[in-house]
Design an enzyme around this catalytic site. Structure first.
Site, PDB file in Angstrom:
ATOM      1  N   LYS A  13      41.941  28.112  51.527  1.00 46.78           N
ATOM      2  CA  LYS A  13      40.881  29.117  51.686  1.00 46.78           C
ATOM      3  C   LYS A  13      39.493  28.457  51.640  1.00 46.78           C
ATOM      4  CE  LYS A  13      42.159  31.511  48.022  1.00 46.78           C
ATOM      5  NZ  LYS A  13      43.276  30.693  47.498  1.00 46.78           N
ATOM      6  N   ARG A  87      41.120  39.022  43.357  1.00 52.70           N
ATOM      7  CA  ARG A  87      42.355  38.355  42.927  1.00 52.70           C
ATOM      8  C   ARG A  87      43.220  39.263  42.069  1.00 52.70           C
ATOM      9  NH1 ARG A  87      40.480  32.685  43.013  1.00 52.70           N
ATOM     10  NH2 ARG A  87      42.171  31.250  42.576  1.00 52.70           N
ATOM     11  N   ARG A 126      44.707  17.032  45.596  1.00 53.31           N
ATOM     12  CA  ARG A 126      43.333  17.490  45.811  1.00 53.31           C
ATOM     13  C   ARG A 126      42.373  16.850  44.816  1.00 53.31           C
ATOM     14  NH1 ARG A 126      42.056  23.803  46.345  1.00 53.31           N
ATOM     15  NH2 ARG A 126      42.643  23.959  44.158  1.00 53.31           N
ATOM     16  N   ARG A 155      40.415  18.459  39.477  1.00 54.69           N
ATOM     17  CA  ARG A 155      40.145  19.700  38.737  1.00 54.69           C
ATOM     18  C   ARG A 155      41.154  19.845  37.603  1.00 54.69           C
ATOM     19  NH1 ARG A 155      39.644  24.502  43.121  1.00 54.69           N
ATOM     20  NH2 ARG A 155      40.652  25.580  41.397  1.00 54.69           N
ATOM     21  N   ARG A 166      49.189  28.697  37.349  1.00 50.44           N
ATOM     22  CA  ARG A 166      48.388  29.372  38.383  1.00 50.44           C
ATOM     23  C   ARG A 166      49.289  30.047  39.414  1.00 50.44           C
ATOM     24  NH1 ARG A 166      44.709  24.972  40.685  1.00 50.44           N
ATOM     25  NH2 ARG A 166      43.617  26.599  41.818  1.00 50.44           N
TER      26      ARG A 166
HETATM   27  P1  AMP Z   1      39.671  28.815  42.842  1.00 45.85           P
HETATM   28  O1  AMP Z   1      38.689  27.736  43.055  1.00 45.85           O
HETATM   29  O2  AMP Z   1      39.437  29.992  43.737  1.00 45.85           O
HETATM   30  O3  AMP Z   1      41.087  28.330  42.844  1.00 45.85           O
HETATM   31  O4  AMP Z   1      39.405  29.376  41.348  1.00 45.85           O
HETATM   32  C1  AMP Z   1      39.547  28.552  40.212  1.00 45.85           C
HETATM   33  C2  AMP Z   1      39.819  29.403  38.987  1.00 45.85           C
HETATM   34  O5  AMP Z   1      38.717  30.294  38.763  1.00 45.85           O
HETATM   35  C3  AMP Z   1      41.027  30.301  39.096  1.00 45.85           C
HETATM   36  O6  AMP Z   1      42.231  29.627  38.766  1.00 45.85           O
HETATM   37  C4  AMP Z   1      40.677  31.397  38.092  1.00 45.85           C
HETATM   38  O7  AMP Z   1      40.879  30.959  36.771  1.00 45.85           O
HETATM   39  C5  AMP Z   1      39.181  31.548  38.290  1.00 45.85           C
HETATM   40  N1  AMP Z   1      38.884  32.563  39.320  1.00 45.85           N
HETATM   41  C6  AMP Z   1      38.369  32.362  40.567  1.00 45.85           C
HETATM   42  N2  AMP Z   1      38.235  33.521  41.231  1.00 45.85           N
HETATM   43  C7  AMP Z   1      38.690  34.480  40.390  1.00 45.85           C
HETATM   44  C8  AMP Z   1      38.841  35.889  40.506  1.00 45.85           C
HETATM   45  N3  AMP Z   1      38.506  36.541  41.625  1.00 45.85           N
HETATM   46  N4  AMP Z   1      39.340  36.560  39.432  1.00 45.85           N
HETATM   47  C9  AMP Z   1      39.681  35.933  38.299  1.00 45.85           C
HETATM   48  N5  AMP Z   1      39.581  34.605  38.115  1.00 45.85           N
HETATM   49  C10 AMP Z   1      39.089  33.881  39.155  1.00 45.85           C
END
Ligand code: AMP
Length: 216
Positions: A13, A87, A126, A155, A166
């Site tokens: 994404k 999410r 990654r 990360r 996750r």
């Molecule tokens: P991402 O970079 O989108 O994978 O987000 C990294 C982390 O941020 C996720 O594993 C969640 O812990 C948190 N996170 C990101 N977006 C959301 C969301 N919309 N709702 C809740 N937690 C989020």
């Protein structure tokens, strides 16, 4: 254009958001990046967020909604791409009401379908740039050789222990969001396997077919 990219962690994404944002001059609403930027500032709020994400869990809905709303309002609620938001079904319903009230409903939700084994491989490979948050893959898209290796980080939530949590969180909390959008007639699935340009072209085809292109 108002659309969302949906899919599990590692679906691509973020990569697609970066490509499409530049092409169409869209505002990206990437809640994960917002959260990482806040963590980077090392404030009490950032430390609170870090505690939520480091083990692979989700940040509470109210916090994420506030972050998303402040960014959406900066861009006037138009011409945006959502990456990693909503999410949860709670977030999706909240967003629906917000966008209805702004007369700017979502036009399509593109679900990027990727098999689990590909996701696991992508996430373990990654790396991200500490400051720009640009994403690399150690073999397919390695960081430039002249970049200071200190700036390239794994990360904390891309480590093996967190990845499984996750994916479980995704199955439990996030997957139902796709049913919500399917019921609304907004969900279109594409394959998220292939080169980033192949996947970008699939997304553009959906945007064209759904007449999302060039709409205000
Ligand atoms: P991402 O970079 O989108 O994978 O987000 C990294 C982390 O941020 C996720 O594993 C969640 O812990 C948190 N996170 C990101 N977006 C959301 C969301 N919309 N709702 C809740 N937690 C989020």
């Amino acid at each position: 254009m108002r659309f969302a990219l949906f899919g599990p962690p590692g679906a691509g994404k973020g990569t697609q958001t970066a490509l499409l944002q530049q092409m169409f001059d869209l505002q990206s609403i990437a809640t994960g990046n917002m959260i990482r930027s806040a963590i980077h500032e090392d404030t009490p709020f950032g430390r609170q967020l870090n505690a939520y994400i480091q083990d692979g869990g989700l940040v509470p809905d109210e916090i994420v909604q506030e972050l998303a709303e402040s960014h959406l309002s900066q861009g006037g609620f138009n011409q945006f791409i959502l990456d990693g938001f909503p999410r949860t079904v709670v977030q999706a319903k909240w967003l629906h009401s917000l966008l209805e009230s702004k007369k700017a409903p979502l036009q399509v939700v593109i679900s990027m379908v990727v098999p689990d084994e590909v996701i696991l491989e992508r996430l373990s490979q990654r790396r991200i740039h500490k400051h720009t948050l640009e994403s690399y893959h150690l073999t397919l898209h390695p960081p430039p050789a002249d970049l200071d290796p200190e700036l390239i980080v794994h990360r904390c939530d891309d480590r093996a222990e967190a990845i499984q949590i996750r994916l479980d969180t995704y199955a439990r909390m996030t997957q139902p969001v796709s049913d919500y959008y399917r019921d609304m007639g907004l969900l279109i699935e594409i394959s998220g396997v292939g080169t980033s340009l192949e996947i970008r072209d699939r997304i553009i085809e959906v945007l064209e077919n759904q007449a999302v292109m060039n709409t205000a």
